[in-house]
Design an enzyme around this catalytic site. Structure first.
Site, PDB file in Angstrom:
ATOM      1  N   GLU A 427       0.840  -1.184   0.000  1.00  0.00           N
ATOM      2  CA  GLU A 427       0.000   0.000   0.000  1.00  0.00           C
ATOM      3  C   GLU A 427       0.884   1.246   0.000  1.00  0.00           C
ATOM      4  OE1 GLU A 427      -1.547   0.597   3.819  1.00  0.00           O
ATOM      5  OE2 GLU A 427      -2.853   2.240   3.243  1.00  0.00           O
ATOM      6  N   ASP A 500      -0.129  -1.235   6.294  1.00  0.00           N
ATOM      7  CA  ASP A 500       0.150  -0.694   7.624  1.00  0.00           C
ATOM      8  C   ASP A 500      -0.728  -1.355   8.682  1.00  0.00           C
ATOM      9  OD1 ASP A 500       2.057   1.041   6.752  1.00  0.00           O
ATOM     10  OD2 ASP A 500       0.635   2.682   6.378  1.00  0.00           O
ATOM     11  N   ASP A 502      -2.588  -0.064  10.734  1.00  0.00           N
ATOM     12  CA  ASP A 502      -3.597   0.882  11.224  1.00  0.00           C
ATOM     13  C   ASP A 502      -4.939   0.637  10.531  1.00  0.00           C
ATOM     14  OD1 ASP A 502      -3.226   1.777   8.690  1.00  0.00           O
ATOM     15  OD2 ASP A 502      -2.277   3.667   9.232  1.00  0.00           O
ATOM     16  N   ASP A 504      -6.501   2.201   8.080  1.00  0.00           N
ATOM     17  CA  ASP A 504      -6.458   2.210   6.617  1.00  0.00           C
ATOM     18  C   ASP A 504      -5.860   0.919   6.076  1.00  0.00           C
ATOM     19  OD1 ASP A 504      -7.589   4.665   6.532  1.00  0.00           O
ATOM     20  OD2 ASP A 504      -5.701   5.766   6.265  1.00  0.00           O
TER      21      ASP A 504
END
Ligand code: 1YM
Length: 642
Positions: A427, A500, A502, A504
């Site tokens: 990403e 990641d 997180d 997102d």
């Protein structure tokens, strides 16, 4: 008499050798010694109780996971026969538990008990693979008990009391020297027992996990059988026919089928033979599909919904948005295919087809509005298929013009041996840059993705081909999508999603997994999809090698280890990684990409049924069930394993 005595002993020796073989080669009997094989032990015992329910004698089954991972299964059937078996000269019950394949019910007509394959290998295998087993039977006015250790009889069947009830209770503790783990997964067992209850109308199955305080428990009893199963599967989807179409017929063999159309674009048909999930389909599925295609086409022609000039609707068009469960009971099932989960009996096709023809055409005649709504959807599926074909051709043409069929953003590896190659789907451009520099270019390829990803749950195939985010993924993997997906063509043995840690990252991970699940399912089934695990923290101190921690528990553990060496928390620098982009190429290689040091999570699909439910819930239209799921599973969501 002397001679008989001798033969009896020989028989006994043979029995022991049989179970000894089970202990030596457990994989041959239960597939594996992983947690999967462990669960198999439970299914074997519960299967015997379910058989008793199918025979019409048992209404309730209770499974308890006792503290210390002891399993207890109880039923209120007739109780395993306690009389002496003429051949083995021991009780029928002891024979069932000590003789390989005696589970095939020598006591009477074997009914629909399955022989061969992984299933129905019987109680003796469980006994052989258990540290100890204890069987208690209530029957003929008495309570009888027998005990075993590692398959060997410690106490033959003995009367220990009186009772006017009947039933069987089996407790066992699996052998820790054989299994990798003894830790039963409650959710997996619960799912399987829910499924068993759907498949056995009117049977009450309870499960309780006493390892937890308060105990986890569930109770399943479905008078509606497969009709309720389909409603359960479609809970988070918008329905076209509110009431499932339901067939329940005892003909040449029992056939039960439930069908419900939704507005989604996927096809979900689950098939069972003698309660076993036939993942690879087979003749029952074939008969069903043939009938569906014929009945809908005939109806559409007759009602002039399809005009003379129109071509017939294809099976794929007619199955778009369908959720169906098919369950047949076959006396001598032949299982074929790679995983022995494909029904081979050729006579089944025609019989299923005839039954479905009859019910379905009557249903369409009686429900013209539903028939019309389903056909409208089929026709728009057919149009979309045509559009998808054009989109695909356009993509092909464009690619052949550019000569290279690989996406421009892909940094490919030099090796062309798929088995040793990996592609990282990364990403963001900056993380993609680090990954490109940090990788081992011999076998690691990098495909950076950026921007908003298409939610395939809400799009048809024609939108997928032209999509600028997904098209590079399709081209890089190199094996097509949907019905055309060909696993032998994959260009990489490992397809690794690197995002990641997180929100997102979780989102993009879920979108990509949904895409693989809906359009490249064999890639998941074959174990080619992985999630990279970037570290959450770095601990550093002058003169000490950097330490990377991948979880919060990991961090605690490392701090404890440091404390033992006299290093306190405030002496070490702690860096929390927010994104992959914060790592330089060397760090990314060391922590996340180097096969020697990285952690990869393999995405497995033990259970297509729960995976489908989770995806339609996470990605679909209904908001409330999604919120509920996330609230209930918040702490697990970061390790989403479909
Ligand atoms: C908790 C596990 O094993 N129940 C069970 C098993 C049997 C019967 C009833 C049974 C079967 C028959 C006749 C028959 C089994 N019997 C045999 C065998 N629960 C559990 N409940 N009477 C009782 O099939 O004719 C094998 S399993 F072979 F002994 F008949």
């Amino acid at each position: 008499m002397e001679k008989y005595e001798h033969e009896y002993n020989a028989e006994q020796i043979q029995v022991l050798e049989g179970l000894e073989h089970v202990r030596k080669r457990p994989g041959m009997y239960i597939g594996s010694v992983s947690v999967r094989g462990l669960h198999h032990l439970v299914y074997e015992i519960v299967d015997n109780a379910v058989d008793e329910a199918l025979a019409g004698y048992c209404k309730n089954i209770k499974i308890t996971i006792e503290p210390g991972n002891i399993i207890c299964v109880e039923d209120d059937g007739r109780g395993i026969p306690v009389d002496i078996h003429p051949k083995t000269k021991i009780s029928a019950a002891e024979t069932v538990y000590t003789k390989l394949n005696a589970g095939g019910k020598f006591g009477g007509d074997s009914g629909y008990k399955v022989s061969g394959g992984l299933h129905g290998v019987g109680a003796s295998v469980v006994n052989a693979l258990s540290d100890w087993t204890e069987v208690t039977i209530q029957r003929d006015g008495g309570i009888y008990q027998m005990k075993f250790e590692k398959g060997k009889t410690i106490q033959s069947l003995t009367k220990i009391g009186d009772s006017d009830k009947t039933g069987t209770k089996v407790r066992f503790y699996a052998d820790g020297s054989i299994f990798e783990t003894l830790n039963y997964e409650y959710d997996v067992l619960e799912n399987r027992f829910r499924e068993m209850a759907f498949l056995t109308k009117g049977l009450n199955i309870e499960i309780e996990d006493l390892r937890e305080d308060p105990p986890k428990k569930a109770k399943f009893l479905y008078e509606g059988g497969l009709k309720t199963f389909v409603e359960y599967l479609n809970k988070n989807k918008e329905k076209i026919n509110p009431e499932p179409i339901y067939i329940d017929k005892e003909g040449e063999f029992p056939i039960e089928i439930a069908i419900q159309y939704t507005t989604s674009y996927s096809e979900n048909i689950y098939t069972f033979v003698n309660n076993i999930n036939t993942i690879e389909g087979g003749t029952h599925l074939e008969g069903f599909k043939r009938s569906l295609t014929k009945v809908f086409n005939d109806y559409a022609r007759e009602k002039n919904i399809l005009k003379e000039k129109d071509a017939n609707l294809l099976g794929d068009d007619i199955r778009e948005g369908i959720t169906a469960v098919i369950s047949v009971k076959v006396k001598e099932p032949q299982f074929e295919g790679q995983t022995k989960t494909k029904l081979g009996n050729s006579e089944v096709t025609g019989i299923v087809q005839t039954v479905v023809n009859e019910y379905l055409s009557a249903f369409l005649e009686e429900n013209p509005n539903i028939a019309k709504a389903i056909l409208e959807k089929c026709i728009s599926a057919s149009r979309a298929r045509e559009a998808a074909r054009k989109a695909r051709e356009l993509v092909r043409k464009k690619n052949s013009l550019e000569t290279a069929t690989l996406p421009g953003k892909l940094a490919d590896c030099s090796s062309k041996i798929a088995d040793e190659c990996e592609v990282y789907i990364v990403e963001g451009d900056s993380a993609g840059g680090s990954a490109k520099q940090g990788r081992d270019r011999k076998f690691q390829a990098i495909l950076p993705l950026w921007g908003k990803m298409l939610n395939v749950e809400k799009a048809r195939a024609d939108k997928i081909y032209g999509n600028d985010k997904l098209n590079p993924v399709i081209l890089a993997v190199g094996a097509g999508i949907g019905n055309e997906f060909d696993i032998t063509k994959i260009r990489y043995g490992k397809v690794i999603i690197m995002a990641d840690a997180d929100v997102d990252g979780a989102h993009i991970r879920t979108l990509l997994l949904t895409f693989f699940f809906r359009y490249m399912r064999p890639l998941i089934e074959n174990g080619n999809v992985y999630l990279a695990q970037p570290p959450l923290y770095k601990l550093s101190k002058k003169g000490m090698e950097d330490i990377y921690c991948y979880t919060d528990e990991d961090l605690d553990k490392r701090f404890k280890e440091l404390a033992e060496k006299g290093i306190s928390r405030d002496q070490v620098g702690i860096q929390r990684y927010k994104g992959l982009g914060e790592m330089n190429p060397e760090q990314l290689w060391e922590t996340t990409m180097n096969p020697e040091t990285r952690i990869l999570v393999k995405v497995t699909m033990d259970d297509a049924i729960s995976a489908d439910r989770v995806f339609s819930l996470l990605m679909g239209d209904e908001v409330n069930p999604r919120r509920e799921f996330i609230e209930q599973n918040a702490k697990y969501v970061k390790n989403l394993d479909i």
